[in-house]
Design a protein around this motif. Structure first.
Motif, mmCIF file in Angstrom:
data_model
loop_
_atom_site.group_PDB
_atom_site.id
_atom_site.type_symbol
_atom_site.label_atom_id
_atom_site.label_comp_id
_atom_site.label_asym_id
_atom_site.label_seq_id
_atom_site.Cartn_x
_atom_site.Cartn_y
_atom_site.Cartn_z
ATOM 1 N N GLY A 220 0.817 -1.206 0.000
ATOM 2 C CA GLY A 220 0.000 0.000 0.000
ATOM 3 C C GLY A 220 0.853 1.259 0.000
ATOM 4 N N GLN A 221 1.876 1.259 0.851
ATOM 5 C CA GLN A 221 2.760 2.437 0.902
ATOM 6 C C GLN A 221 3.460 2.657 -0.422
ATOM 7 O OE1 GLN A 221 5.551 2.594 4.085
ATOM 8 N NE2 GLN A 221 3.954 2.451 5.666
ATOM 9 N N GLY A 222 3.937 1.532 -0.999
ATOM 10 C CA GLY A 222 4.593 1.624 -2.300
ATOM 11 C C GLY A 222 3.649 2.221 -3.325
ATOM 12 N N ALA A 223 2.419 1.746 -3.315
ATOM 13 C CA ALA A 223 1.424 2.240 -4.266
ATOM 14 C C ALA A 223 1.196 3.736 -4.066
ATOM 15 C CB ALA A 223 0.119 1.466 -4.109
ATOM 16 N N THR A 224 1.145 4.160 -2.807
ATOM 17 C CA THR A 224 0.929 5.569 -2.508
ATOM 18 C C THR A 224 2.058 6.417 -3.081
ATOM 19 O OG1 THR A 224 -0.109 4.868 -0.466
ATOM 20 C CG2 THR A 224 0.387 7.197 -0.682
ATOM 21 N N THR A 225 3.294 5.955 -2.901
ATOM 22 C CA THR A 225 4.435 6.709 -3.401
ATOM 23 C C THR A 225 4.378 6.813 -4.920
ATOM 24 O OG1 THR A 225 5.661 5.761 -1.591
ATOM 25 C CG2 THR A 225 6.932 6.916 -3.261
ATOM 26 N N VAL A 226 4.089 5.680 -5.557
ATOM 27 C CA VAL A 226 3.978 5.684 -7.014
ATOM 28 C C VAL A 226 2.845 6.610 -7.440
ATOM 29 C CG1 VAL A 226 3.348 4.281 -9.025
ATOM 30 C CG2 VAL A 226 4.954 3.382 -7.336
ATOM 31 N N ALA A 227 1.723 6.517 -6.738
ATOM 32 C CA ALA A 227 0.570 7.359 -7.072
ATOM 33 C C ALA A 227 0.912 8.837 -6.910
ATOM 34 C CB ALA A 227 -0.626 6.981 -6.193
ATOM 35 N N ALA A 228 1.617 9.159 -5.819
ATOM 36 C CA ALA A 228 1.988 10.555 -5.573
ATOM 37 C C ALA A 228 2.926 11.054 -6.672
ATOM 38 C CB ALA A 228 2.650 10.684 -4.203
ATOM 39 N N HIS A 229 3.845 10.194 -7.063
ATOM 40 C CA HIS A 229 4.795 10.545 -8.115
ATOM 41 C C HIS A 229 4.057 10.788 -9.426
ATOM 42 C CE1 HIS A 229 8.534 10.620 -10.328
ATOM 43 N NE2 HIS A 229 8.066 9.676 -11.142
ATOM 44 N N ARG A 230 3.115 9.884 -9.719
ATOM 45 C CA ARG A 230 2.316 10.026 -10.943
ATOM 46 C C ARG A 230 1.494 11.310 -10.923
ATOM 47 N NH1 ARG A 230 0.155 4.099 -11.612
ATOM 48 N NH2 ARG A 230 1.942 3.171 -12.681
ATOM 49 N N ALA A 231 0.922 11.590 -9.754
ATOM 50 C CA ALA A 231 0.084 12.790 -9.624
ATOM 51 C C ALA A 231 0.919 14.043 -9.881
ATOM 52 C CB ALA A 231 -0.554 12.832 -8.239
ATOM 53 N N ARG A 232 2.157 14.061 -9.328
ATOM 54 C CA ARG A 232 3.029 15.225 -9.543
ATOM 55 C C ARG A 232 3.362 15.377 -11.024
ATOM 56 N NH1 ARG A 232 5.591 13.726 -4.810
ATOM 57 N NH2 ARG A 232 7.205 12.597 -5.954
ATOM 58 N N ARG A 233 3.660 14.230 -11.659
ATOM 59 C CA ARG A 233 4.026 14.274 -13.058
ATOM 60 C C ARG A 233 2.842 14.733 -13.900
ATOM 61 N NH1 ARG A 233 6.894 8.989 -15.134
ATOM 62 N NH2 ARG A 233 4.720 8.475 -15.502
ATOM 63 N N ARG A 234 1.672 14.237 -13.545
ATOM 64 C CA ARG A 234 0.465 14.625 -14.269
ATOM 65 C C ARG A 234 0.200 16.122 -14.110
ATOM 66 N NH1 ARG A 234 -5.948 12.983 -13.215
ATOM 67 N NH2 ARG A 234 -6.500 15.170 -13.119
ATOM 68 N N LEU A 235 0.359 16.609 -12.879
ATOM 69 C CA LEU A 235 0.123 18.021 -12.609
ATOM 70 C C LEU A 235 1.083 18.880 -13.437
ATOM 71 C CD1 LEU A 235 -1.430 20.068 -10.898
ATOM 72 C CD2 LEU A 235 0.424 19.969 -9.225
ATOM 73 N N ARG A 236 2.365 18.483 -13.469
ATOM 74 C CA ARG A 236 3.363 19.247 -14.212
ATOM 75 C C ARG A 236 3.003 19.248 -15.709
ATOM 76 N NH1 ARG A 236 8.070 17.157 -11.670
ATOM 77 N NH2 ARG A 236 8.169 15.630 -13.341
ATOM 78 N N ALA A 237 2.614 18.100 -16.231
ATOM 79 C CA ALA A 237 2.250 17.999 -17.658
ATOM 80 C C ALA A 237 1.012 18.841 -17.955
ATOM 81 C CB ALA A 237 2.015 16.546 -18.040
ATOM 82 N N ASP A 238 0.034 18.806 -17.038
ATOM 83 C CA ASP A 238 -1.174 19.620 -17.220
ATOM 84 C C ASP A 238 -0.828 21.103 -17.238
ATOM 85 O OD1 ASP A 238 -2.835 17.445 -17.392
ATOM 86 O OD2 ASP A 238 -3.531 17.532 -15.309
ATOM 87 N N GLN A 239 0.026 21.506 -16.306
ATOM 88 C CA GLN A 239 0.385 22.925 -16.233
ATOM 89 C C GLN A 239 1.173 23.355 -17.467
ATOM 90 O OE1 GLN A 239 2.305 22.860 -12.407
ATOM 91 N NE2 GLN A 239 0.448 23.544 -11.327
ATOM 92 N N ALA A 240 2.014 22.449 -17.963
ATOM 93 C CA ALA A 240 2.788 22.770 -19.168
ATOM 94 C C ALA A 240 1.854 22.959 -20.363
ATOM 95 C CB ALA A 240 3.799 21.662 -19.454
ATOM 96 N N ARG A 241 0.851 22.101 -20.483
ATOM 97 C CA ARG A 241 -0.098 22.218 -21.595
ATOM 98 C C ARG A 241 -0.854 23.542 -21.508
ATOM 99 N NH1 ARG A 241 -3.667 18.956 -20.052
ATOM 100 N NH2 ARG A 241 -2.893 17.011 -20.934
ATOM 101 N N GLN A 242 -1.263 23.850 -20.270
ATOM 102 C CA GLN A 242 -2.017 25.082 -20.028
ATOM 103 C C GLN A 242 -1.196 26.298 -20.468
ATOM 104 O OE1 GLN A 242 -3.045 25.263 -15.892
ATOM 105 N NE2 GLN A 242 -4.059 27.243 -16.066
ATOM 106 N N LEU A 243 0.066 26.326 -20.073
ATOM 107 C CA LEU A 243 0.944 27.436 -20.443
ATOM 108 C C LEU A 243 1.205 27.434 -21.949
ATOM 109 C CD1 LEU A 243 2.817 29.786 -19.919
ATOM 110 C CD2 LEU A 243 4.568 28.186 -19.102
#
Lengths: 262, 262
Positions: free
Chosen positions: A12-35
């Motif tokens: 579960g912890q591993g999944a959380t870390t991976v999920a958090a990492h994915r969320a950060r990457r997704r957020l960065r990609a979303d913000q880049a598209r927006q800009l």
């Protein structure tokens, strides 16, 4: 805690870390598209002085974005061929997209006359029996000859579109001797018939260019193409010009005005 | 004949053969494109009974094309994801493109209501300081908060478009509690303001999807995307909705009517 739970817990912890990492990457990609979308608008409308974008740090401040997001956004625009990074200069606009009017029925040379000279390389031209779907739309008997024209159209020498055109032969015959290299078919149709064009039904799509079309348009394989199918009628309603047009996506935009009420 | 001339002569012949071969290949590719465009129209307008294309030999006869050209044309349509070949059945239509009206300003659910249900996954929503180009177009002071919304829009569950939306906060605040998952922003704007929408300036482009946008839209990397930028005004002229919309090219067409005279 039984061993199986400990394992589940770790997983579960591993999944959380991976999920958090994915969320950060997704957020960065979303913000880049927006800009990138905001910068794209300014690029296309000539909003940057000397076609040079502000420094990354200025963009970061102006858009309240991280330097990382700014770099990703510029990468997106570079991948699209809109900008390039020049050492010692910065990020410069390298592509120009030309605005094709979407409000009025116009030929290419007509709609782009402010931007330069349109020339047409006639790749094929001649009578050919009309297949059923062409005959139906041009209201001629299936199998009777229509004029088929294939043109590579250029603006200031740069390939812009590949046009496949079908015209009823009674009008088309007069086109055979015309200056198709330097004149829009629309203008010639009006001259030949002594009538203004009336309206056209159009359909626009975005498609990936097949290998051969890409080669003709001197675009990369798979390049996005703005595909326009257009059936044009004379003022009296008669359909006279069926076209299939592939515009290079990196060189054309279509702009117009829509109203809520008709 | 001196040896050098013989060599030159052979080279010349070789070049001619290569040129002739190239010309044949070009002709075949041109004819395949021409046929594919005609079939494309019928595919998109539901012109084939049971969504099954006639047998290759029938197509060859109907279109006075060689079997080879027919096969190449079907390959082009298959590469675009429009048709597929099923053993024992033949070539069937597998993609459906939905027609988005280009004549009237309409929301997605509104324009596609005959084709099914539009649902919206709200990926991001909240106030954010307006960057200069957004502020300018929405006529608010740069840096003041506007509502930013990011939605993945689906028709009958299939991803159709990714929409980035900016709305002035005085109107946007009322959107925060609205049912954005099932309602067009257009409709909500009219309810909130008690005013009809008036007009919108639109720009259409064909672009290749970047990796991240493609992933969100569940499309292949580099897939052609129909990109729509739209600034919508209320009936009183006030700009209230700036959108950047990426439509999956294989799921949307834009259709409308153009007139020669305004």
């Amino acid at each position: 805690m039984p061993p199986s739970d400990r394992i589940r817990d770790h997983a579960g912890q591993g999944a959380t870390t991976v999920a958090a990492h994915r969320a950060r990457r997704r957020l960065r990609a979303d913000q880049a598209r927006q800009l990138a979308d905001l910068l794209r608008h300014q690029i296309l409308t000539g909003g940057f002085t000397d076609d040079t974008l502000p420094h990354e740090s200025t963009l970061a401040t102006d858009y309240r974005a991280s330097r990382n997001t700014v770099r990703l956004a510029l990468d997106l625009l570079r991948a699209e061929g809109l900008v390039d990074r020049l050492p010692g200069v910065g990020t410069v606009v390298v592509a120009q997209k030309y605005p094709h009017g979407l409000d009025r029925l116009m030929g290419l040379a007509e709609t782009l006359h402010e931007h330069g000279t349109v020339t047409n390389e006639v790749r094929t031209m001649g009578p050919a029996p009309a297949p059923a779907p062409v005959a139906e739309r041009l209201q001629v008997t299936p199998g009777t000859d229509v004029l088929y024209i294939e043109r590579l159209r250029r603006l200031n020498g740069l390939p812009l579109s590949l046009d496949l055109t079908y015209i009823p032969l009674d009008i088309g015959t007069a086109l055979l001797g015309a200056d198709l290299e330097n004149t829009d078919v629309f203008r010639l149709l009006e001259t030949i018939t002594g009538q203004r064009l009336g309206h056209a039904e159009i359909t626009l799509e975005a498609v990936n260019a097949d290998t051969h079309s890409a080669a003709v348009l001197e675009a990369p394989r798979g390049a996005a193409v703005l595909m326009l199918e257009r059936l044009t009628h004379l003022a009296d309603g008669r359909p006279v010009d069926l076209e299939f047009i592939r515009f290079r996506g990196d060189r054309i935009t279509m702009s117009g005005l829509l109203h809520r009420s008709l």
